[in-house]
Write a protein that holds these residues in place. Structure first.
Motif, PDB file in Angstrom:
ATOM      1  N   THR A 182      -3.797  -1.603  10.841  1.00  0.00           N
ATOM      2  CA  THR A 182      -4.830  -0.639  10.446  1.00  0.00           C
ATOM      3  C   THR A 182      -4.153   0.385   9.549  1.00  0.00           C
ATOM      4  N   ILE A 183      -4.647   0.494   8.336  1.00  0.00           N
ATOM      5  CA  ILE A 183      -4.061   1.447   7.392  1.00  0.00           C
ATOM      6  C   ILE A 183      -5.119   2.461   6.969  1.00  0.00           C
ATOM      7  N   THR A 184      -4.670   3.684   6.773  1.00  0.00           N
ATOM      8  CA  THR A 184      -5.550   4.753   6.297  1.00  0.00           C
ATOM      9  C   THR A 184      -5.100   5.155   4.908  1.00  0.00           C
ATOM     10  N   LEU A 185      -5.997   5.022   3.955  1.00  0.00           N
ATOM     11  CA  LEU A 185      -5.705   5.333   2.561  1.00  0.00           C
ATOM     12  C   LEU A 185      -6.208   6.740   2.236  1.00  0.00           C
ATOM     13  N   PRO A 186      -5.730   7.328   1.143  1.00  0.00           N
ATOM     14  CA  PRO A 186      -6.093   8.719   0.820  1.00  0.00           C
ATOM     15  C   PRO A 186      -7.580   8.942   0.572  1.00  0.00           C
ATOM     16  N   SER A 187      -8.300   7.909   0.113  1.00  0.00           N
ATOM     17  CA  SER A 187      -9.707   8.110  -0.226  1.00  0.00           C
ATOM     18  C   SER A 187     -10.489   6.818  -0.022  1.00  0.00           C
ATOM     19  N   THR A 188     -11.797   6.965   0.034  1.00  0.00           N
ATOM     20  CA  THR A 188     -12.654   5.786   0.156  1.00  0.00           C
ATOM     21  C   THR A 188     -12.618   4.949  -1.118  1.00  0.00           C
ATOM     22  N   PHE A 189     -12.358   5.602  -2.251  1.00  0.00           N
ATOM     23  CA  PHE A 189     -12.277   4.878  -3.516  1.00  0.00           C
ATOM     24  C   PHE A 189     -11.122   3.883  -3.481  1.00  0.00           C
ATOM     25  N   GLU A 190      -9.939   4.312  -2.979  1.00  0.00           N
ATOM     26  CA  GLU A 190      -8.798   3.409  -2.895  1.00  0.00           C
ATOM     27  C   GLU A 190      -9.052   2.290  -1.890  1.00  0.00           C
ATOM     28  N   ALA A 191      -9.786   2.598  -0.824  1.00  0.00           N
ATOM     29  CA  ALA A 191     -10.108   1.568   0.160  1.00  0.00           C
ATOM     30  C   ALA A 191     -11.002   0.502  -0.459  1.00  0.00           C
ATOM     31  N   ARG A 192     -12.007   0.920  -1.225  1.00  0.00           N
ATOM     32  CA  ARG A 192     -12.892  -0.038  -1.890  1.00  0.00           C
ATOM     33  C   ARG A 192     -12.124  -0.879  -2.907  1.00  0.00           C
ATOM     34  N   SER A 193     -11.219  -0.248  -3.601  1.00  0.00           N
ATOM     35  CA  SER A 193     -10.422  -0.971  -4.593  1.00  0.00           C
ATOM     36  C   SER A 193      -9.527  -2.011  -3.925  1.00  0.00           C
ATOM     37  N   PHE A 237       0.858  -1.189   0.000  1.00  0.00           N
ATOM     38  CA  PHE A 237       0.000   0.000   0.000  1.00  0.00           C
ATOM     39  C   PHE A 237       0.893   1.237   0.000  1.00  0.00           C
ATOM     40  N   GLU A 238       1.422   1.562  -1.157  1.00  0.00           N
ATOM     41  CA  GLU A 238       2.390   2.649  -1.278  1.00  0.00           C
ATOM     42  C   GLU A 238       1.786   4.009  -0.934  1.00  0.00           C
ATOM     43  N   ASN A 239       0.498   4.182  -1.200  1.00  0.00           N
ATOM     44  CA  ASN A 239      -0.143   5.486  -0.975  1.00  0.00           C
ATOM     45  C   ASN A 239      -0.758   5.626   0.424  1.00  0.00           C
ATOM     46  N   ALA A 240      -0.529   4.663   1.307  1.00  0.00           N
ATOM     47  CA  ALA A 240      -1.138   4.707   2.636  1.00  0.00           C
ATOM     48  C   ALA A 240      -0.712   5.956   3.398  1.00  0.00           C
ATOM     49  N   VAL A 241      -1.674   6.620   3.998  1.00  0.00           N
ATOM     50  CA  VAL A 241      -1.393   7.815   4.795  1.00  0.00           C
ATOM     51  C   VAL A 241      -0.830   7.424   6.161  1.00  0.00           C
ATOM     52  N   ASP A 242      -1.315   6.321   6.707  1.00  0.00           N
ATOM     53  CA  ASP A 242      -0.861   5.883   8.022  1.00  0.00           C
ATOM     54  C   ASP A 242      -0.966   4.361   8.105  1.00  0.00           C
ATOM     55  N   ILE A 243       0.010   3.730   8.793  1.00  0.00           N
ATOM     56  CA  ILE A 243       0.015   2.279   8.988  1.00  0.00           C
ATOM     57  C   ILE A 243       0.306   1.996  10.458  1.00  0.00           C
ATOM     58  N   LEU A 246     -10.054  -3.641  -1.155  1.00  0.00           N
ATOM     59  CA  LEU A 246     -10.832  -4.785  -0.660  1.00  0.00           C
ATOM     60  C   LEU A 246     -11.187  -5.764  -1.774  1.00  0.00           C
ATOM     61  N   LYS A 247     -11.103  -5.323  -3.019  1.00  0.00           N
ATOM     62  CA  LYS A 247     -11.450  -6.196  -4.137  1.00  0.00           C
ATOM     63  C   LYS A 247     -10.250  -7.003  -4.638  1.00  0.00           C
ATOM     64  N   ARG A 248      -9.049  -6.694  -4.125  1.00  0.00           N
ATOM     65  CA  ARG A 248      -7.834  -7.354  -4.593  1.00  0.00           C
ATOM     66  C   ARG A 248      -7.341  -8.386  -3.588  1.00  0.00           C
ATOM     67  N   ASP A 249      -6.448  -9.274  -4.038  1.00  0.00           N
ATOM     68  CA  ASP A 249      -5.829 -10.297  -3.192  1.00  0.00           C
ATOM     69  C   ASP A 249      -4.381  -9.910  -2.930  1.00  0.00           C
ATOM     70  N   PHE A 250      -3.963  -9.965  -1.651  1.00  0.00           N
ATOM     71  CA  PHE A 250      -2.594  -9.620  -1.259  1.00  0.00           C
ATOM     72  C   PHE A 250      -2.009 -10.755  -0.427  1.00  0.00           C
ATOM     73  N   HIS A 266      -6.296 -10.760   4.924  1.00  0.00           N
ATOM     74  CA  HIS A 266      -7.748 -10.541   4.974  1.00  0.00           C
ATOM     75  C   HIS A 266      -8.006  -9.064   5.244  1.00  0.00           C
ATOM     76  N   LEU A 267      -8.782  -8.428   4.384  1.00  0.00           N
ATOM     77  CA  LEU A 267      -9.049  -6.995   4.491  1.00  0.00           C
ATOM     78  C   LEU A 267     -10.528  -6.745   4.764  1.00  0.00           C
ATOM     79  N   ARG A 268     -10.810  -5.756   5.600  1.00  0.00           N
ATOM     80  CA  ARG A 268     -12.185  -5.310   5.858  1.00  0.00           C
ATOM     81  C   ARG A 268     -12.158  -3.837   6.254  1.00  0.00           C
ATOM     82  N   TYR A 269     -13.310  -3.201   6.140  1.00  0.00           N
ATOM     83  CA  TYR A 269     -13.398  -1.805   6.538  1.00  0.00           C
ATOM     84  C   TYR A 269     -13.212  -1.660   8.051  1.00  0.00           C
TER      85      TYR A 269
END
Length: 305
Positions: free
Chosen positions: A255-266, A233-239, A268-272, A280-283
């Protein structure tokens, strides 16, 4: 001393009987909530406008403007008028009666027992309680009510069949008690309104919680570092890394904070994966849960004012 305790018990019973009447009024809540500003004159004005005469200078426009500016009565005011009107019509026509035994469950037997008290009894109101010893008895006029009260009290003193019977004027003959019923009903309406607002706000917060920019990651290996998470998560604001709990104590969580809700939704749709362990990712709904608690607290505080 016995008379005083008997009076206290009768007051409690009568309060329950009057509460039954108020509870019955709750079924008419739609009627109480209706506007009382409409009149037959409004319908007459509508008919005049549709007569096709074409005369628009007869003052009908000004009268309709005046009707539009008529203030609508509040629900609390309508409730007050309805209850005062109801008990105002019944004032002076009822008696509170408590029997030494429980009243019959059968409607016909109940009416027969109550009307045997006095020939002037016109109607009896059975309480909602299944096994009650008290009821409210109605008469056609205050004169008949007063005569029956005098006769029944005399019978209690002289007739063994009336032994243990208690009779008195109902509390609803008092304007102060009727006003208490009004306040109780208004408070009940306000509580339901506050509950509905809280429920609506809860749903709104729950919907918003699905679109937070904060994401919780579980199933992280114990050896995972912040740098490894940052690579994904290169664009994470906080980890924030923390040890797992319970059955997940062999893993870490983040717990990571991403720049936008759009990136957070994206995300959750990917596998890491990290070191062969699928993440395992969740809001992160914990923040929204705290907001919801504060919101409920504020609504309750406002309702109590």
């Amino acid at each position: 001393m016995l008379k005083k305790s008997e009076q206290n018990v009768s007051d409690e019973d009568e309060s329950v009987a009057d509460d039954s009447n108020v509870s019955d009024d709750e079924s008419n809540e739609m009627d109480l909530g209706a506007s009382a500003t409409e009149s037959d004159e409004d319908e007459d004005d509508d008919d005049d406008d549709d007569d096709g005469s074409g005369d628009s200078l007869d003052g009908s426009e000004f009268s309709s403007d005046k009707e539009d500016t008529t203030p609508t009565k509040s629900k609390a005011k309508i409730i007050e008028e309805q209850i005062h009107s109801k008990y105002g019509q019944l004032k002076g026509t009822r008696l509170f009666v408590r029997f030494p035994q429980k009243l019959p469950l059968d409607e016909q037997e109940f009416n027969k027992k109550v009307k045997a008290l006095h020939p002037l009894v016109s109607k009896a109101s059975k309480p909602r309680q299944k096994h009650a010893r008290f009821c409210l008895v109605e008469f056609k006029s205050q004169e008949e009510r007063d005569k029956a009260l005098q006769d029944i009290k005399a019978s209690i003193e002289s007739d063994a069949a009336f032994k243990g019977l208690y009779v008195s004027l109902p509390k609803t003959d008092s304007d102060e008690f009727v006003q208490e019923l009004v306040a109780r009903k208004q408070q009940s309406i306000q509580k339901r309104k506050t509950k509905a607002l809280t429920k609506r706000a809860t749903k709104q917060v729950a919907r918003k919680s699905k679109f937070t920019s904060s994401v919780v990651i579980t199933n992280l290996p114990k050896t995972a570092s912040v740098a490894q998470v940052r690579q994904i998560f290169e664009n994470a604001v906080d980890i924030q890394l923390k040890p797992g709990k319970g059955k997940f104590r062999e893993y870490n969580a983040a717990t990571i904070t991403l720049p936008s809700t759009f990136e957070a939704r994206s995300a959750l749709k990917r596998d890491f994966n990290i070191a062969g362990s699928k993440l395992h990712l969740r809001y992160n709904t914990q923040q929204n849960y705290q907001k919801l608690r504060r919101l409920k607290k504020n609504l309750k505080r406002k309702a109590g004012k």
